[in-house]
Motif scaffolding. Structure first.
Motif, short mmCIF file in Angstrom:
data_model
loop_
_atom_site.label_atom_id
_atom_site.label_comp_id
_atom_site.label_asym_id
_atom_site.label_seq_id
_atom_site.Cartn_x
_atom_site.Cartn_y
_atom_site.Cartn_z
N MET C 1 26.90 -104.03 -37.90
CA MET C 1 26.05 -104.15 -36.64
C MET C 1 26.84 -104.86 -35.17
N LYS C 2 26.83 -104.42 -34.12
CA LYS C 2 27.68 -104.88 -33.08
C LYS C 2 27.17 -106.31 -32.75
N LYS C 3 27.96 -107.08 -32.38
CA LYS C 3 27.59 -108.40 -32.09
C LYS C 3 27.07 -108.54 -30.51
N ASP C 4 26.77 -109.73 -30.19
CA ASP C 4 26.40 -109.83 -28.62
C ASP C 4 27.41 -109.41 -27.74
N VAL C 5 26.94 -109.12 -26.69
CA VAL C 5 28.09 -108.62 -25.52
C VAL C 5 27.85 -109.84 -24.62
N LYS C 6 29.14 -110.05 -24.25
CA LYS C 6 29.61 -111.25 -23.19
C LYS C 6 29.82 -110.39 -21.57
N ALA C 7 29.04 -111.24 -20.79
CA ALA C 7 29.04 -110.56 -19.32
C ALA C 7 29.27 -112.01 -18.30
N ALA C 8 29.81 -111.73 -17.24
CA ALA C 8 29.74 -112.72 -16.24
C ALA C 8 28.63 -112.18 -15.21
N VAL C 9 27.67 -113.48 -15.17
CA VAL C 9 26.39 -113.30 -14.46
C VAL C 9 26.38 -114.20 -13.19
N LEU C 10 26.03 -113.48 -12.18
CA LEU C 10 26.05 -114.05 -10.82
C LEU C 10 24.56 -114.58 -10.64
N THR C 11 24.29 -115.80 -10.80
CA THR C 11 23.09 -116.25 -11.01
C THR C 11 22.20 -116.86 -9.46
N ARG C 12 23.20 -116.96 -8.66
CA ARG C 12 22.86 -116.89 -7.41
C ARG C 12 24.14 -117.22 -6.36
N PRO C 13 24.11 -117.04 -5.20
CA PRO C 13 25.17 -117.02 -4.40
C PRO C 13 26.41 -117.90 -4.80
N GLY C 14 27.72 -117.85 -5.07
CA GLY C 14 28.58 -119.03 -5.40
C GLY C 14 28.50 -119.56 -6.80
N ASN C 15 27.72 -118.73 -7.67
CA ASN C 15 27.62 -119.45 -8.97
C ASN C 15 27.64 -118.11 -10.11
N ILE C 16 28.71 -118.19 -10.94
CA ILE C 16 28.73 -117.22 -11.95
C ILE C 16 28.91 -117.89 -13.26
N GLU C 17 28.24 -117.53 -14.21
CA GLU C 17 27.86 -118.08 -15.72
C GLU C 17 28.35 -116.93 -16.60
N ILE C 18 29.00 -117.31 -17.87
CA ILE C 18 29.24 -116.51 -18.88
C ILE C 18 27.94 -116.35 -19.73
N GLN C 19 27.29 -115.34 -19.87
CA GLN C 19 26.04 -115.11 -20.64
C GLN C 19 26.14 -114.16 -21.86
N SER C 20 25.21 -114.28 -22.86
CA SER C 20 25.36 -113.33 -23.80
C SER C 20 24.20 -112.35 -23.88
N PHE C 21 24.33 -111.01 -24.02
CA PHE C 21 23.25 -109.88 -24.20
C PHE C 21 23.26 -109.27 -25.51
N PRO C 22 22.05 -108.86 -25.86
CA PRO C 22 22.20 -107.98 -27.00
C PRO C 22 22.76 -106.76 -26.99
N TYR C 23 23.64 -106.29 -27.73
CA TYR C 23 24.07 -104.98 -27.47
C TYR C 23 23.03 -103.75 -27.55
N PRO C 24 23.02 -103.26 -26.55
CA PRO C 24 21.93 -102.28 -26.37
C PRO C 24 22.04 -100.78 -27.18
N GLN C 25 20.72 -100.34 -27.51
CA GLN C 25 20.46 -98.97 -27.94
C GLN C 25 20.92 -98.01 -26.79
N VAL C 26 21.52 -97.02 -27.46
CA VAL C 26 21.81 -95.88 -26.22
C VAL C 26 20.52 -95.33 -25.63
N PRO C 27 20.73 -95.54 -24.35
CA PRO C 27 19.48 -94.93 -23.48
C PRO C 27 19.31 -93.40 -23.78
N LYS C 28 18.06 -92.99 -23.78
CA LYS C 28 17.88 -91.88 -23.74
C LYS C 28 18.47 -90.68 -22.77
N GLY C 29 19.52 -89.88 -23.15
CA GLY C 29 20.01 -88.93 -22.25
C GLY C 29 21.51 -89.74 -21.67
N GLY C 30 21.58 -91.19 -22.28
CA GLY C 30 22.68 -91.90 -21.83
C GLY C 30 23.79 -92.19 -22.71
#
Lengths: 386, 386, 386, 386
Positions: C1-30
């Motif tokens: 199973m795929k591990k968590d996904v790392k992303a750079a999140v802009l939480t507010r102007p001027g602030n980027i944080e690295i956060q983890s998200f669950p690896y998603p299921q393939v969207p229907k038709g996607g």
């Protein structure tokens, strides 16, 4: 529970029978329409005569899949509709009791043409009500020569403006075909080519298609409109709807007609010539009538009748002629067509173009009458007429 | 005092003689040009063969007024010029010693076409150097197959950019004829019709006119370019100038060529097809090669060769084809053509298209060679060659 | 199973944080895309700075819905895909392992704009990856500053041609924005207005958007290209990519720049001026640089930065200027853009425009670097870089 | 021998005097016209008020060369004409006694604009009757506020159709200015942008220029026409000529007007907005009224009144607006304008737009009356009125 539905079925060229079909369930995302009127079009006549090949030379070439229910110029009342349906092109809500017209053509949405030129049904898999769906397949009712039609989720409907009679709305499809003139208008962007304000428009053919082009040419700013036909009956109606000059093929030679066009255009020829005759033989005459660097719109030769005409490619080159072939019409054009038909209803009484109205039982007689150009203009079927 | 001027005179179809003419006085508002090179064009070959009717079906239909000095693709040096002359189209000053090219066509300035479409010589009284002025009339020197040309005040000249050789500039007229592709480009404004960025262009004919269209198609953003010809020699040059696919009529059937075009275009056909073949028989093949709602440009069939081809008008309608005939070229196009020929001189070495260069005395041999497609591309006359 | 996904999140102007998200299921038709590269665009910088209002004055005016994952210039590899998906715009089949780019904009398909101008995402409910989907909502991964992206059935993908590197393909979206120049080209149909063959194009701004317009102008037949910028570093790259004249705002006054444009255009001004500067203050200078009846394309002022400039409407009228605002790009333009980027890859080495490449962890540093015009051109994020 | 000619001379802003001039000789290639009527235009009012800078920001910027005879909307009778004159644009022969209108603008014929865009007087050295010829120089009579006008060989005349009254023909110049709408119509070639059949047109300003645009919009196929003005008197006339919705600035706020336009257009805004107000302040309101990707035509802000309005360039970009500035009119448009004014004379009784008619002696009173929007529409001078 609804009773069976009566329809006029073309089982083979030249033979129409009245048949009964089960009243259909509302298709998913679709509707059932109670047909009020269905106009008989040139294509219907060709099919009846056995000229059954359309779109020859293209990926969507088709041969009529008999048996069919004809009728693609339709107006009717929503009988039932799936509440989730998104049928109305312009986003207006639809409910039972609303009067609508329809675009008869359905498209795949995925081919190159659907992706690149989506406003026109130039799809590689175009299928049309009244024309290329066989009534052998459920839900059967794919044409206007029927008391009800089964509308699938692929169809585009257009709500008829309040107060517009079905006798006017039935012309919406045909009037939308005149987007050819909008195209020619746009072409005027090109260094004086195309359809300019105050230009002279020549229309070959004074049947319903020709009359629609006459009205549209006026609405778009034509000055002089010149029309030709084989039928003096039809030319007299054209006069009434505003044609400035009419020429009957029975009374004039081709040379005389070409000369008359020149006399009315400072010797140049028509700025725009529109072929609404449906006969290949109109082509050479139109080429001679159009001015150098003018536009020649080929609208009527939709069906392959199997005859050719001789062409000098040199003429196209040396006269800088622009020829535009036009099949179908634009999806976005129905709405404006309906609005403008209503705005100018007094000036152009569309309903007066209906010269004959038949019951379903007389469908074959109706088609034969529509081929009698000496005494008919638009012939319509009224499926509920007794 | 200047001696007599030597020129190659076509006294009748098939017969060229070297004749002497008096060195002319500078026409009022005009100039004398010392001819450096004069290209032989398809029209010259037609005239030599006796196909001498041009602009058939228009007000300016003409028959060659023998005797004539041919040559309308001309480059030369200003020998003398009336100081009051306003000959340079873009307003650049001209003086003796300047290299210039010329538009061979002169117009009346007063007719409807001159008033409404002034950038194109579509005049009702068009008269062309090398073509429709007889050398029987003074000042005689109305063509490039002559050591000098007498330039009247009706002619438009264009100063050749500094550093451009006559072997490149001699292509200016022919390159300007490709404004057909600019037109097709503009037509793309129409709902996906016309010549879009990255489109496939098919060119029928790989002679000089076809090669010019290849280069111009590239400059305007074509992706794939496909070319056909009867001569493998010419197709090999086309390959060198960047054609992606070439098909020789000697090795392929019409059905194979149409199929190959489809294979390269997702089954659709060419977005733009350009007829540069000069033969009526190219027309039906081009119609089959163009995609639905594509553009077919008729450029090569300028002269009436007396043959027709059969046409189904239905094909134009059902495929929504746009056909544009194109004679001549635009007056304002010479300047940009020269600038762009210079900018891209390394990428497109125009001078290499000149495969043969003849002295005046060998003018007849030159014309015959230019008809030998198996071994010649552009043939030029150099009136000062010994 | 795929591990968590790392992303750079802009939480507010001027602030980027690295956060983890669950690896998603393939969207229907996607599909799920493994991001290879994501370019930083001017809009991203505006959002980072807190200039977060877009499409002001339209029905789809939006304010950035923090938190978001930025990144809309994306290239990646299909990781998984619903076999029933119809994601590829041009109908090419897609499978895991295929390299694709995407149109970041999704549309409703039902509003007036989707119905009437379907090739452009001018939808009343436009929603864009990297911009207007909050990552607070599942499946979260709606931007390219992430190891994976969740692609819904509303997205259009485009298969990258075989052999094209991600460093080139990442420019596809930006290059497609230059359809502005195609529009200007079409406008030339109008009596000499618009972008003609051999015309002079002035580009305000030599950042990536300006460079794309330089390349496209060349491909569509521009002669002279003149560029301005505040950064000599960027102008030097523009020179390398073929700009004929560059002017740095640090070294010249506005009067001097306007005068230089006039000197290069016979005193007239640029035939086409393209604003790629992103600053309101560029507008008056552009208005002064464009010739009478020329075209001024407003491309860079996409975000409302809250400042106005004074306008004399009189100038628009008396100079007959045509101004065209351009947001977004055309859906059908990605395919041709990719093909032409490949065809001209040697002449225009897009990959050399990438001056900086950062890992996800350094996303904030990357954005700051992208704002340093004195030393950066295109800055990209590589989510898998260590 | 003819007696002296009486004319109203504007010696400086705000001061008109009646002066006498010698009856002139017929200019070489020219004519003498006996003025029947001369309309007072917005430009005349600006000049009277001292707003005397025109074409600011272009090569032909001019300041009024006092003293001048005003009047550029002229109709009159040929009194004398040089038999060699080629004054009639469409080539019709002219003789004494013929009624004609004139294009007031004369051009050089040699500059870039005359060469490239010859149908429009966008010349670098444009000079206009009634505006930029001083009457200090012989033959003095360069304006319509005079009993006779001296017509040089640079002027284009247009023969008035048989049976058309001078009270109708005097509107020909102003009606030709509406070629702006023809342009917008052509623009519809662009993916649904521009002026389509059945579109909604908003006109800012219900003075004579606005009324001309109302009539032309109808003739070109507009559906709904919405008009604004400060004067209810003028809006009432607009209603009579067919405006569907009128809004008086005295009774409504800007927000209300914008909202009403949206209510009439499905929330989108006008497809085409035409500024015929002549005030810079109309610009921001027009920008808010036009729909996304709509066209905004700037026609009325011809004179620099010295005031600016604030602009967010962002709005142009994000709304994809197309703005077209329009000065002057087309030379080839007078003929069609006259023909169409005659064809639709009953539907649009142009002569009823003349609310006031003054003798020369009352020229100053006439100009003051023409500025009183609460009680005047078109004010004309009749130089022979007692």
């Amino acid at each position: 529970m609804k009773k069976d539905v009566k329809a006029a079925v073309l089982t083979r060229p030249g033979n129409i029978e009245i048949q009964s079909f089960p009243y259909p369930q509302v298709p998913k995302g679709g509707a059932i329409i109670r047909t009020e009127l269905s106009g008989i079009c040139g294509t219907d006549k060709h099919t009846f005569k056995g000229e059954i090949r359309q779109y020859v030379g293209t990926a969507q070439e088709i041969t009529t899949p008999f048996p069919i229910i004809q009728g693609h110029e339709n107006v009717g009342i929503i009988e039932e509709i799936d509440p989730a349906a998104k049928l109305e092109f312009d986003g207006q809500p639809l409910k039972p009791g609303d009067r609508v017209v329809m675009c008869p053509d359905t498209t795949c949405g995925d081919c190159w043409f659907c992706k690149h030129i989506p406003d026109y049904p130039w799809c590689n898999d175009i299928r049309s009500y009244g024309n290329s769906f066989s009534c052998a397949n459920a839900p059967h009712l794919f044409g206007g020569f029927s008391q009800y039609m089964a509308i699938t989720d692929k169809v585009k409907l257009y709500k008829v403006p309040d107060g517009m009679k079905p006798e006017v709305a039935v012309f919406a499809e045909l009037f939308d075909v005149t987007y050819t003139l909008d195209k020619a208008k746009e072409l005027y962007a090109f260094d004086g080519e195309g359809f300019a304000f105050g230009d002279t428009v020549v229309i070959q053919g004074a049947g319903p298609l020709g009359i629609m082009h006459l009205i549209k040419a006026r609405m778009l700013g034509a000055d002089k409109v010149i029309m030709t036909d084989t039928s003096q009956f039809r030319l007299d109606i054209a006069k009434k709807f505003g044609a400035d000059v009419t020429m009957c093929l029975a009374d004039t030679t081709q040379e005389e007609r070409i000369e008359i066009v020149r006399q009315h255009t400072g010797g140049r020829g028509g700025d725009v010539v529109v072929e609404c005759a449906g006969e290949p033989e109109a082509f050479p005459e139109g080429m001679a009538m159009v001015r150098k660097s003018g536009v020649y719109l080929i609208v009527g030769n939709f069906v392959d009748v199997g005859r050719t005409v001789p062409l000098h490619p040199h003429e196209i080159c040396a006269k800088n002629i622009r020829i535009m072939g036009m099949s179908n019409h634009s999806l976005s054009g129905y709405g404006p067509s309906l609005r403008m038909m209503q705005r100018y209803g007094e000036m152009y009484p569309f309903e007066e173009l209906i010269t004959h109205r038949y019951a379903l039982e007389n469908a074959q007689e109706a088609i034969l009458k529509s081929m009698d150009y000496s005494s008919s203009m638009k012939v319509v079927l009224d499926p509920w007429k007794k």
